[in-house]
Scaffold this motif. Structure first.
Motif: not given
Length: 196
Positions: A3-4, A7-9, A66-71
């Protein structure tokens, strides 16, 4: 936690953090350079040619998610760094000095400041709209053809397409090139994550 990271996206996209409460919202500038590191899997040996990975395929896949595609799409460069051989630690060959690298970077930044001198609030390639670079960044026809083919083959998003273009423009600036060549685009494409 995830979630952190998620939150950077928006701050990565907009260059600002917005805090909203019931009666008001406040925006703070948040232009930053994100540098992160992660292992390729829980044991850290996936893809290492010198040591066997002890993780299951599902462990590796779960770890990568753990790191999503959008991020990941908002991260300009993904660089895999392999294990350094012990023999390489004692290598005494001369490499490019930090002073020389600094000089190249300062020259590239000066080129960018001059390019964007008439654009308020923009001083480097990372901050200019991708469409501007696409239209005015001196991209050669061969570079554009390579980028279009790669965008289709890698199914790049519009964001990913423009981020590759910005990285290629920066590589060209470091190369002291007035135009973005196919070689610059090819190098920028190598920094995109293969799974995007």
């Amino acid at each position: 936690p995830r979630s952190v990271l998620e939150g950077l996206r928006q701050p990565m996209e907009d260059g600002r953090v917005v805090i909203s409460r019931a009666s008001m919202s406040v925006a703070f500038p948040a232009m930053f350079t994100l540098v992160g590191a992660t292992n390729p899997c829980p044991c850290g040996r996936f893809g290492d040619g010198t040591a066997a990975c002890s993780c299951s395929a599902s462990d590796v896949e779960r770890y990568a998610k753990r790191i999503s595609g959008p991020l990941a799409d908002r991260i300009d460069m993904h660089v895999a760094v392999g294990r350094v051989a012990l023999s390489a630690l004692a290598d005494s060959r001369d490499a490019e000095s930090s002073a020389d690298i600094r000089k190249r970077v300062c020259n590239a930044r000066a080129r960018q400041r001059a390019r964007y001198a008439l654009m308020a609030g923009i001083g480097c390639n990372a901050h200019v709209p991708g469409r501007w670079i696409d239209a005015h960044g001196a991209v050669t026809a061969a570079a554009r053809t390579l980028l279009h083919r790669a965008a289709e083959g890698l199914t790049l998003s519009a964001r990913g397409y423009h981020r590759v273009l910005k990285v290629a423009r920066t590589i060209a600036d470091l190369d002291e090139s007035a135009s973005v060549s196919a070689a610059h685009v090819g190098e920028a494409l190598r920094y995109r994550q293969a799974t995007m």
